[in-house]
Design an enzyme around this catalytic site. Sequence first.
Site, PDB file in Angstrom:
ATOM      1  N   THR A   1      -2.353   5.142 -15.647  1.00 48.44           N
ATOM      2  CA  THR A   1      -3.571   5.826 -15.199  1.00 48.44           C
ATOM      3  C   THR A   1      -4.559   4.690 -14.948  1.00 48.44           C
ATOM      4  OG1 THR A   1      -4.466   6.081 -17.428  1.00 48.44           O
ATOM      5  CG2 THR A   1      -3.116   7.894 -16.615  1.00 48.44           C
ATOM      6  N   HIS A   2      -5.381   4.845 -13.956  1.00 47.02           N
ATOM      7  CA  HIS A   2      -6.305   3.762 -13.548  1.00 47.02           C
ATOM      8  C   HIS A   2      -5.552   2.471 -13.197  1.00 47.02           C
ATOM      9  CE1 HIS A   2      -9.474   6.261 -15.526  1.00 47.02           C
ATOM     10  NE2 HIS A   2      -8.491   6.478 -16.381  1.00 47.02           N
TER      11      HIS A   2
ATOM     12  N   GLU B   1       3.377  -1.059   4.329  1.00 46.79           N
ATOM     13  CA  GLU B   1       1.967  -1.280   4.690  1.00 46.79           C
ATOM     14  C   GLU B   1       1.590  -0.449   5.919  1.00 46.79           C
ATOM     15  OE1 GLU B   1       0.987  -5.734   4.413  1.00 46.79           O
ATOM     16  OE2 GLU B   1       3.152  -5.622   4.202  1.00 46.79           O
TER      17      GLU B   1
ATOM     18  N   GLN C   1      -7.813  21.188  26.718  1.00 48.96           N
ATOM     19  CA  GLN C   1      -6.834  20.234  27.255  1.00 48.96           C
ATOM     20  C   GLN C   1      -6.765  18.981  26.373  1.00 48.96           C
ATOM     21  OE1 GLN C   1      -6.164  19.726  31.583  1.00 48.96           O
ATOM     22  NE2 GLN C   1      -7.156  17.752  31.308  1.00 48.96           N
TER      23      GLN C   1
ATOM     24  N   ASN D   1       7.980  -9.617   3.166  1.00 48.36           N
ATOM     25  CA  ASN D   1       6.834  -8.720   3.133  1.00 48.36           C
ATOM     26  C   ASN D   1       7.224  -7.261   3.356  1.00 48.36           C
ATOM     27  OD1 ASN D   1       5.025 -10.872   2.787  1.00 48.36           O
ATOM     28  ND2 ASN D   1       5.010 -11.254   5.006  1.00 48.36           N
TER      29      ASN D   1
ATOM     30  N   LYS E   1       8.514 -16.004   1.972  1.00 48.24           N
ATOM     31  CA  LYS E   1       7.941 -14.658   1.995  1.00 48.24           C
ATOM     32  C   LYS E   1       8.919 -13.574   2.431  1.00 48.24           C
ATOM     33  CE  LYS E   1       3.733 -13.812   2.180  1.00 48.24           C
ATOM     34  NZ  LYS E   1       2.862 -13.105   1.251  1.00 48.24           N
TER      35      LYS E   1
ATOM     36  N   LYS F   1      -3.783  17.970  23.244  1.00 49.43           N
ATOM     37  CA  LYS F   1      -2.403  17.500  23.275  1.00 49.43           C
ATOM     38  C   LYS F   1      -2.193  16.072  22.797  1.00 49.43           C
ATOM     39  CE  LYS F   1      -1.898  20.575  27.046  1.00 49.43           C
ATOM     40  NZ  LYS F   1      -3.358  20.763  26.895  1.00 49.43           N
TER      41      LYS F   1
ATOM     42  N   ASN G   1      -3.443  29.407  31.682  1.00 45.65           N
ATOM     43  CA  ASN G   1      -3.976  29.527  30.320  1.00 45.65           C
ATOM     44  C   ASN G   1      -2.922  30.029  29.334  1.00 45.65           C
ATOM     45  OD1 ASN G   1      -6.292  28.684  31.511  1.00 45.65           O
ATOM     46  ND2 ASN G   1      -7.384  30.644  31.359  1.00 45.65           N
TER      47      ASN G   1
ATOM     48  N   SER H   1       7.709 -14.397   6.983  1.00 49.52           N
ATOM     49  CA  SER H   1       6.487 -15.020   7.479  1.00 49.52           C
ATOM     50  C   SER H   1       6.879 -16.169   8.396  1.00 49.52           C
ATOM     51  CB  SER H   1       5.662 -15.541   6.309  1.00 49.52           C
ATOM     52  OG  SER H   1       4.781 -16.558   6.753  1.00 49.52           O
TER      53      SER H   1
END
Length: 455
Positions: free
Chosen positions: A152-153, A287, A319, A282, A280, A322, A107, A274
């Site tokens: 903003t937004h 992500e 236990q 990416n 592409k 971990k 312990n 891709s």
Amino acid sequence: MWGGRFAAGPDAIMEAINASIGFDKRLAAQDIQGSRAHAAMLAAQGIITDSDAAAIGEGLLTVLSEIEGGAFQFSTALEDIHMNVEARLSQLIGEPAGRLHTARSRNDQVATDFRLWVRDQCDAAVEGLRALQRALLAQAEAGADWVMPGFTHLQVAQPVTWGHHMLAYVEMFWRNLGRFRDARARMNECPLGAAALAGTSFQIDREMTAEALGFDRPCANSLDAVSDRDFALEFLSAAAITAVHLSRLAEELVVWSSAQFRFVTLSDRFSTGSSIMPQKKNPDAAELIRAKIGRVLGAQVALFSVMKGLPLAYSKDMQEDKEQVFDAADTLILSLAAMTGMVGDMTANRESLEAAAASGFSTATDLADWLVRELGLPFREAHHVTGSLVALAEAKGSDLPELTLAEMQGVHSGITEGVFGVLGVQNSVASRTSYGGTAPVRVREQIAVWKERLA
Ligand code: ARG
């Protein structure tokens, strides 16, 4: 290990649910470090002989090199790393190995091993955060006065500087760094010698083992020492907040690197292609960092759930601490490294940033402030006048600086030629000199502060 009390061995399913060796083998180095400190202390206190302690100390180093070299045979029947190490030690040195577990329990052993491990992860997180801060600071310095839209937004709000935006993240990651440091300082007390839960009747020296393992002091209460995992919860909490910040920056990189924004170009080293669309490129790393927050948050929720309502002292529930922490720590360290690589390698596209900064009537607040300052209008009225001017420009399909003076005066007769001085994005950012504001002079001051702090 407890054969004296048992007539039958465990069922295979019991063994499967009970064993932790599959994951707690990651604590091998800490376990051996703790056992060596314990054995040396037992000898110094005259509880075991110097020759037994020497045999144990050397034997443990052999076990460590077997584990590190991949030669070690882990056994599920031996349940966990503590018993795997001790059993091998016994094969190697015989009888003295049986004396190692004097005045100790698994312990306090596991509590010590795990604290040592989490403490190292706090240091690794601090290092990772510093590297990321340096990468952000370099970006801030290169574009201290580059103009970009502030949102903003996710709607254009007011122009800000690239340097200012980069430094916003430097601030966030600095607070995270502080969280890991605080957690480390609080967890740096040694559980070893708490034994099973009540302490021990042997005359041990807990100061000695605490010091040997780099702890500030021994834990003062043996029940607390073996039964709390709040240090792991603190680590996970700091990790979760850091992961939130990382996910926000990751999201910005995803958006910014799109063809619609073109604010940044990510390097080939941190992008993927891709298999079907040849054009592409990416932002996969961004992500993935954005998504990996789920694992870290999940670990935090899992461990809080494990600990909730547990009576003192040790329960086998613990236990389950971990794997969560291992996964969260691995995820965090990898995410920090990937983000540092992306930020370090990316190119901010100054022209795109500046063109976008001028769009969306971003200097409307500057116009309203000008009406307040120059014409003495109450801000609410200035807001209304400016709103009418924006509507007029929108109807014309133009931006605010393209309105003629006559058109402006049609909305408010007091407006003069001077108004055009505040409609440019450069003037706009340069004017925001309040403490903490986006003006390049302020940003450069902050860059200087950060350079010193991160030196
Ligand atoms: N493998 C155990 C754990 O990780 C070690 C402690 C076991 N203690 C006990 N009393 N069964 O928690």
